[in-house]
Design an enzyme around this catalytic site. Structure first.
Site, PDB file in Angstrom:
ATOM      1  CG  ASP A  89      -0.340  -0.442   2.501  1.00 41.44           C
ATOM      2  OD1 ASP A  89       0.905  -0.440   2.585  1.00 41.44           O
ATOM      3  OD2 ASP A  89      -1.082  -0.788   3.429  1.00 41.44           O
ATOM      4  CG  ASP A 123      -9.055  -1.533  11.788  1.00 46.84           C
ATOM      5  OD1 ASP A 123      -8.043  -2.118  11.334  1.00 46.84           O
ATOM      6  OD2 ASP A 123      -9.540  -0.525  11.238  1.00 46.84           O
ATOM      7  CG  HIS A 152      -6.048  -1.985   8.635  1.00 47.67           C
ATOM      8  ND1 HIS A 152      -6.260  -0.928   9.498  1.00 47.67           N
ATOM      9  CD2 HIS A 152      -4.715  -1.978   8.380  1.00 47.67           C
ATOM     10  CE1 HIS A 152      -5.118  -0.320   9.751  1.00 47.67           C
ATOM     11  NE2 HIS A 152      -4.162  -0.940   9.091  1.00 47.67           N
ATOM     12  CD  GLU A 195      -9.087   1.073   7.968  1.00 44.82           C
ATOM     13  OE1 GLU A 195      -9.068   0.117   8.777  1.00 44.82           O
ATOM     14  OE2 GLU A 195      -8.526   2.166   8.185  1.00 44.82           O
TER      15      GLU A 195
HETATM   16  C1  GLP Z   1      -0.665   0.468   8.468  1.00 43.95           C
HETATM   17  C2  GLP Z   1      -0.387  -0.301   7.190  1.00 43.95           C
HETATM   18  C3  GLP Z   1      -0.622  -1.771   7.358  1.00 43.95           C
HETATM   19  C4  GLP Z   1       0.069  -2.252   8.610  1.00 43.95           C
HETATM   20  C5  GLP Z   1      -0.541  -1.558   9.790  1.00 43.95           C
HETATM   21  C6  GLP Z   1      -0.003  -2.031  11.129  1.00 43.95           C
HETATM   22  O1  GLP Z   1      -1.997   0.838   8.604  1.00 43.95           O
HETATM   23  N1  GLP Z   1      -1.134   0.149   6.074  1.00 43.95           N
HETATM   24  O2  GLP Z   1      -0.141  -2.453   6.213  1.00 43.95           O
HETATM   25  O3  GLP Z   1      -0.055  -3.640   8.710  1.00 43.95           O
HETATM   26  O4  GLP Z   1      -0.272  -0.187   9.657  1.00 43.95           O
HETATM   27  O5  GLP Z   1       1.118  -1.307  11.487  1.00 43.95           O
HETATM   28  P1  GLP Z   1       2.056  -1.677  12.686  1.00 43.95           P
HETATM   29  O6  GLP Z   1       2.850  -2.845  12.259  1.00 43.95           O
HETATM   30  O7  GLP Z   1       2.891  -0.459  12.892  1.00 43.95           O
HETATM   31  O8  GLP Z   1       1.184  -1.976  13.856  1.00 43.95           O
END
Ligand code: GLP
Length: 263
Positions: free
Chosen positions: A70, A140, A142, A147
């Site tokens: 992403d 959440d 995702h 989402e």
């Molecule tokens: C962002 C990214 C996700 C990632 C998520 C969790 O929202 N778009 O791809 O998995 O964060 O991040 P973290 O690993 O910092 O908890």
């Protein structure tokens, strides 16, 4: 679905990095290995370990093509919170043999974002599909930026971020949720589950609810990560802290069945 529980974050990352390196090293087909990659804090330890292994000659990226999950809409490459910047800063710039032309990241500045997403899907297909998609999840549930209530068959496209996700991610934007872009380009749940193998990292107490929903909950668009239950080769790598909401019998089951994987 496999769930590999490690004692702590460091061991989770060491296990995941070795798993990825083993897959790359075992790749024998007459085309490059295609690796899907995430951003976020969860994969940082995996990237550090893969860089160490790459420098030590234990794994080469010379025959690897990558596709990131992403990118924020409207952030240029040079923005220090763009995922393009993150990936180069935390991973690609440190590899000794990664070819820049083999790095694919959605362009958050594309004039026509939907066309950019369609191009991305076409390029994944042209490369032979993704061999292994590593992911992380949000609190959440995702997966990438899909989402809750994103279709479980979704493809790469433009996504609106929830207020909750913007609040969580505001820690990287001066703690200002309004500074977090409201939209992103993201691979779809269907794009991820089309991969031959999916490896998702889930660590920390704040992901405990999401881990339980992923593993024990119903397959539901409310927890988009639950789509992994329908994948033939899905692995969750997690730490003890993330297991707090699993039932005791599931926790014991996975510790037992994966005992040889425990570091
Ligand atoms: C962002 C990214 C996700 C990632 C998520 C969790 O929202 N778009 O791809 O998995 O964060 O991040 P973290 O690993 O910092 O908890």
């Amino acid at each position: 679905m496999r769930v590999v529980i490690q004692e702590n974050y460091q061991n989770m990352c060491a296990w995941a990095a070795k798993h990825i390196a083993d897959r790359i090293n075992a790749h024998k087909e007459n085309r490059p290995f295609v690796l899907g990659l995430p951003t976020g804090s969860s994969p940082i330890g995996v990237y550090q370990e893969l860089v160490r292994m790459n420098k030590a000659g234990e794994v080469s990226f010379a025959n690897v093509i990558t596709f990131n999950m992403d990118e924020y809409l409207g952030l240029p490459h040079e923005h220090d919170q763009s995922y393009w910047y993150f990936m180069h800063d935390n991973f690609f710039d440190h590899l000794v043999d990664m070819k820049p032309e083999n790095i694919n990241i959605l362009n958050g500045m594309a004039e026509d974002p939907e066309a950019e997403c369609a191009r991305y899907e076409e390029k994944i297909a042209a490369c032979g599909g993704i061999d292994l998609f590593m992911g992380g999840i949000g609190v959440d549930g995702h997966l990438a930026f899909n989402e809750p209530f994103t279709s479980l068959t979704s493809r790469t496209g433009v996504r609106a971020l929830t207020t909750d996700t913007r609040i969580v991610n505001s820690r990287f934007f001066g703690n200002d949720p309004e500074a977090v872009p409201a939209k992103a380009l993201s691979v779809g749940i269907g794009t991820v589950t089309d991969s031959r193998e999916v490896l998702v990292l889930i660590n920390g107490h704040n992901k405990a609810r999401a881990l339980a929903a992923t593993v024990e909950g119903a397959v539901s668009q409310k927890w988009t990560c639950s789509a992994l239950q329908l994948h033939p080769n899905a692995i969750i790598a997690c730490d003890e802290a993330a297991c707090g909401e699993l039932t005791v019998d599931s926790y014991k089951y996975f510790l037992d069945i994966e005992r040889e994987e425990r570091l």
